[in-house]
Design an enzyme around this catalytic site. Structure first.
Site, PDB file in Angstrom:
ATOM      1  N   MET A  11       0.848  -1.185   0.000  1.00 58.30           N
ATOM      2  CA  MET A  11       0.000   0.000   0.000  1.00 58.30           C
ATOM      3  C   MET A  11       0.889   1.243   0.000  1.00 58.30           C
ATOM      4  O   MET A  11       2.048   1.194   0.414  1.00 58.30           O
ATOM      5  CB  MET A  11      -0.903   0.015   1.233  1.00 58.30           C
ATOM      6  CG  MET A  11      -1.885  -1.125   1.295  1.00 58.30           C
ATOM      7  SD  MET A  11      -2.915  -1.042   2.784  1.00 58.30           S
ATOM      8  CE  MET A  11      -1.685  -1.145   4.074  1.00 58.30           C
ATOM      9  N   CYS A  13       2.369   2.787  -2.335  1.00 62.14           N
ATOM     10  CA  CYS A  13       3.511   2.879  -3.250  1.00 62.14           C
ATOM     11  C   CYS A  13       3.128   3.445  -4.608  1.00 62.14           C
ATOM     12  O   CYS A  13       3.964   3.493  -5.515  1.00 62.14           O
ATOM     13  CB  CYS A  13       4.191   1.521  -3.409  1.00 62.14           C
ATOM     14  SG  CYS A  13       3.252   0.333  -4.365  1.00 62.14           S
ATOM     15  N   LYS A  15       0.395   2.529  -6.769  1.00 65.03           N
ATOM     16  CA  LYS A  15      -0.133   1.634  -7.802  1.00 65.03           C
ATOM     17  C   LYS A  15      -1.287   2.268  -8.561  1.00 65.03           C
ATOM     18  O   LYS A  15      -1.297   2.292  -9.794  1.00 65.03           O
ATOM     19  CB  LYS A  15      -0.585   0.313  -7.173  1.00 65.03           C
ATOM     20  CG  LYS A  15       0.536  -0.499  -6.553  1.00 65.03           C
ATOM     21  CD  LYS A  15       0.026  -1.806  -5.973  1.00 65.03           C
ATOM     22  CE  LYS A  15      -1.028  -1.603  -4.911  1.00 65.03           C
ATOM     23  NZ  LYS A  15      -0.536  -0.825  -3.738  1.00 65.03           N
ATOM     24  N   GLU A  87      -6.639  -3.069  -8.177  1.00 64.66           N
ATOM     25  CA  GLU A  87      -7.013  -3.925  -7.044  1.00 64.66           C
ATOM     26  C   GLU A  87      -7.094  -5.386  -7.496  1.00 64.66           C
ATOM     27  O   GLU A  87      -7.991  -6.146  -7.094  1.00 64.66           O
ATOM     28  CB  GLU A  87      -8.347  -3.472  -6.424  1.00 64.66           C
ATOM     29  CG  GLU A  87      -8.403  -2.013  -6.024  1.00 64.66           C
ATOM     30  CD  GLU A  87      -7.483  -1.657  -4.857  1.00 64.66           C
ATOM     31  OE1 GLU A  87      -6.817  -2.562  -4.326  1.00 64.66           O
ATOM     32  OE2 GLU A  87      -7.436  -0.482  -4.481  1.00 64.66           O
ATOM     33  N   ALA A  88      -6.122  -5.780  -8.327  1.00 65.99           N
ATOM     34  CA  ALA A  88      -6.152  -7.109  -8.941  1.00 65.99           C
ATOM     35  C   ALA A  88      -5.984  -8.227  -7.923  1.00 65.99           C
ATOM     36  O   ALA A  88      -6.318  -9.381  -8.207  1.00 65.99           O
ATOM     37  CB  ALA A  88      -5.072  -7.205 -10.013  1.00 65.99           C
ATOM     38  N   GLN A  89      -5.480  -7.901  -6.736  1.00 66.44           N
ATOM     39  CA  GLN A  89      -5.350  -8.936  -5.704  1.00 66.44           C
ATOM     40  C   GLN A  89      -6.697  -9.492  -5.287  1.00 66.44           C
ATOM     41  O   GLN A  89      -6.784 -10.618  -4.791  1.00 66.44           O
ATOM     42  CB  GLN A  89      -4.607  -8.395  -4.477  1.00 66.44           C
ATOM     43  CG  GLN A  89      -5.390  -7.414  -3.614  1.00 66.44           C
ATOM     44  CD  GLN A  89      -5.256  -5.968  -4.088  1.00 66.44           C
ATOM     45  OE1 GLN A  89      -4.686  -5.717  -5.152  1.00 66.44           O
ATOM     46  NE2 GLN A  89      -5.754  -5.038  -3.290  1.00 66.44           N
TER      47      GLN A  89
END
EC number: 2.7.1.21
Length: 216
Positions: A11, A13, A15, A87-89
C-alpha cells in the site's frame, strides 16, 4: 507483442496513481481502454488514488467473466486497445486466467495493479496467479515507508491502531481510519513481526520509564 504486466507493491507505493497515469497517457493518444476494479476505497465502479484522482471503472463481481465482458464490448462495436485491472489482488484466479486470454486471444495489453500479500503476509490468490502468468512483474520503485523510516515491505491490518493477525482476508478499510475502526498501515518486516504500529510505538514512547534508583 501484447503483454500481461503485473505492477505490484505494498500500500502507499502509488499503484493506483500509476494506473491512472497509464490511462491518461493512452487516452490522450486516442486509444480506448477498459478499466476494471474491485472494492476501491472511493466506492463501486471507481478507480482512485490517494492523491485525489479518480475515474470511472467497471466494478468486477464474483464469478464475472472478464474475457466475455471485453468480447461483448467489442461485438457491440466498441474499441478496447488496452485493459487496466486495479485492485487485482481481489480478483479470483480464474479471472486472472481470463485477463491472460484477453492478451493471447485478442492481442490487447493488460496492465494489472495490486498488492502481493495480505495483512498476514500470505499471498492473495489473485496476486499469486498473476505472478504465475504475467509476462512481466514490475515492483514499483516508489518506496512506501514504515513509521520508523525503513522501507515498508508488509501490509498490516489495524483496529484502533493495534495490529491484528486474524480475520477475513479481504476487509475494505483505509490508512486514515478513526479510533476503533479497521484500517491498514505499511510496516517494515521487523515491526510487522513485532506487531508494532505507529500508534503502539507512540504509546510506548509516552509510557513513563522506570526511574533509576538514586543513592541516598
Amino acid at each position: 507483442m501484447p503483454e500481461l504486466v503485473f505492477f505490484s507493491g505494498t500500500m502507499d507505493c502509488g499503484k493506483s496513481t500509476l494506473a491512472l497515469q497509464i490511462e491518461h497517457n493512452r487516452s490522450a493518444r486516442g486509444l480506448a481502454g477498459m478499466i476494471f476494479t474491485r472494492d476501491d476505497r472511493a466506492g463501486e465502479g471507481k478507480l482512485s488514488s490517494r492523491l485525489g484522482l479518480v475515474t470511472d471503472a467497471v466494478e468486477v463481481g464474483d464469478g464475472q467473466d472478464l474475457y466475455a465482458h471485453v468480447v461483448d464490448h467489442l461485438s457491440q462495436g466498441g474499441r478496447v486497445d488496452y485493459v487496466i485491472a486495479d485492485e487485482a489482488q481481489f480478483l479470483a484466479p480464474d479471472q486472472i486466467d481470463q485477463l491472460a486470454r484477453v492478451v493471447d486471444d485478442l492481442d490487447v495489453d493488460v496492465y494489472a495493479f495490486g498488492i502481493t500479500t495480505d495483512f498476514r503476509s500470505k499471498l492473495f490468490p489473485g496476486s499469486q496467479r498473476l505472478v504465475e502468468l504475467a509476462d512481466r512483474v514490475e515492483v514499483l520503485q516508489v518506496e512506501a515507508l514504515c513509521w520508523c523510516g525503513a522501507r515498508a515491505t508488509h501490509n498490516a491490518r489495524t483496529v484502533g491502531g493495534v495490529m491484528v493477525v486474524e480475520g477475513a482476508q479481504v476487509v475494505v478499510g483505509d490508512v486514515a481510519q478513526s479510533p476503533d475502526e479497521i484500517g491498514y498501515e505499511v510496516l517494515c518486516r521487523r515491526h510487522h513481526r513485532r506487531r508494532m504500529t505507529s500508534a503502539t510505538a507512540r504509546a510506548a514512547a509516552l509510557s513513563p520509564d522506570v526511574l533509576p534508583v538514586t543513592a541516598t
